[in-house]
Design a protein around this motif. Sequence first.
Motif, PDB file in Angstrom:
ATOM      1  N   LEU A  58     -15.201 -22.118 -30.063  1.00 45.90           N
ATOM      2  CA  LEU A  58     -15.293 -20.664 -30.202  1.00 45.90           C
ATOM      3  C   LEU A  58     -16.734 -20.173 -30.228  1.00 45.90           C
ATOM      4  O   LEU A  58     -16.984 -18.983 -30.443  1.00 45.90           O
ATOM      5  CB  LEU A  58     -14.577 -20.212 -31.482  1.00 45.90           C
ATOM      6  CG  LEU A  58     -13.063 -20.410 -31.502  1.00 45.90           C
ATOM      7  CD1 LEU A  58     -12.502 -20.106 -32.881  1.00 45.90           C
ATOM      8  CD2 LEU A  58     -12.385 -19.541 -30.444  1.00 45.90           C
ATOM      9  N   LEU A  78     -13.525 -16.015 -27.729  1.00 44.44           N
ATOM     10  CA  LEU A  78     -12.173 -16.359 -27.277  1.00 44.44           C
ATOM     11  C   LEU A  78     -12.088 -16.485 -25.759  1.00 44.44           C
ATOM     12  O   LEU A  78     -11.150 -17.090 -25.240  1.00 44.44           O
ATOM     13  CB  LEU A  78     -11.182 -15.300 -27.771  1.00 44.44           C
ATOM     14  CG  LEU A  78     -11.040 -15.183 -29.295  1.00 44.44           C
ATOM     15  CD1 LEU A  78     -10.094 -14.033 -29.645  1.00 44.44           C
ATOM     16  CD2 LEU A  78     -10.534 -16.481 -29.889  1.00 44.44           C
ATOM     17  N   TYR A  81     -11.522 -19.999 -23.774  1.00 44.09           N
ATOM     18  CA  TYR A  81     -10.226 -20.577 -23.411  1.00 44.09           C
ATOM     19  C   TYR A  81      -9.761 -20.072 -22.045  1.00 44.09           C
ATOM     20  O   TYR A  81      -9.213 -20.828 -21.245  1.00 44.09           O
ATOM     21  CB  TYR A  81      -9.194 -20.259 -24.488  1.00 44.09           C
ATOM     22  CG  TYR A  81      -9.456 -20.980 -25.780  1.00 44.09           C
ATOM     23  CD1 TYR A  81      -8.951 -22.251 -26.014  1.00 44.09           C
ATOM     24  CD2 TYR A  81     -10.240 -20.396 -26.780  1.00 44.09           C
ATOM     25  CE1 TYR A  81      -9.199 -22.928 -27.199  1.00 44.09           C
ATOM     26  CE2 TYR A  81     -10.500 -21.067 -27.967  1.00 44.09           C
ATOM     27  CZ  TYR A  81      -9.969 -22.324 -28.172  1.00 44.09           C
ATOM     28  OH  TYR A  81     -10.229 -22.994 -29.344  1.00 44.09           O
TER      29      TYR A  81
END
Length: 298
Positions: A58, A78, A81
């Motif tokens: 993160l 985020l 991802y």
Amino acid sequence: MAAQVEETRPFILDDEQASLIRRQEIKKKVQKAGLLGINTVVMLVVLFPLLYAVSMSLKSPGEVYSSTFRLLPESLQLSNYADAFAVAPLGQYIANSFIVASLITVGQLVSGALAAFSFQFLESKGKEIIFALVLATLMVPGEATIVSNYLQIGQWGWLDSYRALIVPFLTSATTIFLFRQFYKSFPIALYESAKMDGCSNIRFIFQILLPLSKPAIGAVSVNAFINAWNMYMWPLLVSGSDRYRTVQIGVSMMNSVDSQSVVLMLAGVVIVLIPSLFIFIIGQKSLVKGLFAGSVKG
């Protein structure tokens, strides 16, 4: 009347007995608090690599090689991802791993149940010797046979295919052992009475034995799926394209020299961990029950 009053009189502890009870209660509370503290420390030690991987995934690329140690990221990224799915076909890798792990699990369930049935219920000369040889394969490390297996798969023309990833693992000595240990808790009279009623061996296995073997099935399923999901060396050798590459290999290939790829690789690692953790959490009770179900007869 006096006797009735005497019977209903409440029992009163003296000071010494009350003090002893209080000390026992305090001792139990201290022991529980101590065990809770030890379990908490052990849990944090065990979970620290996982929590650290989540934290690193993160972070921004600039924070990865920072000289200052920070467990928590300054700002949650985020988007790492989403970028991991954009950089590599993680969806294809995850689908491949699910296909391979699911088929291996089903294959080990069927082959293990059939083999364990023959070892436990069928009478044949030398079956204990054969069973001992099956268990002896557990002592052979996989690295000792991986080259010969690779050459054989290559001769059959199975390289870079689902067959190469699945077929060599459709049976397992561990699965056979777990099923047979569980079958030992069943009386032989169950099988003999079924045969007297005209029940075939296949019908006995699938209609009587397996429905009664849910703890063993749960333990074998969780163990087989997680092991197949986490395979690395064999898929690395036999898969050469994204079409058949499993998620463990795909994530490892996301690593390169720049910090951006490290962050994306860690994001991929966290994504890979989620299915196996979910399967383990859901099936942990079945796993423990299946491992100990055959240890006590009754």
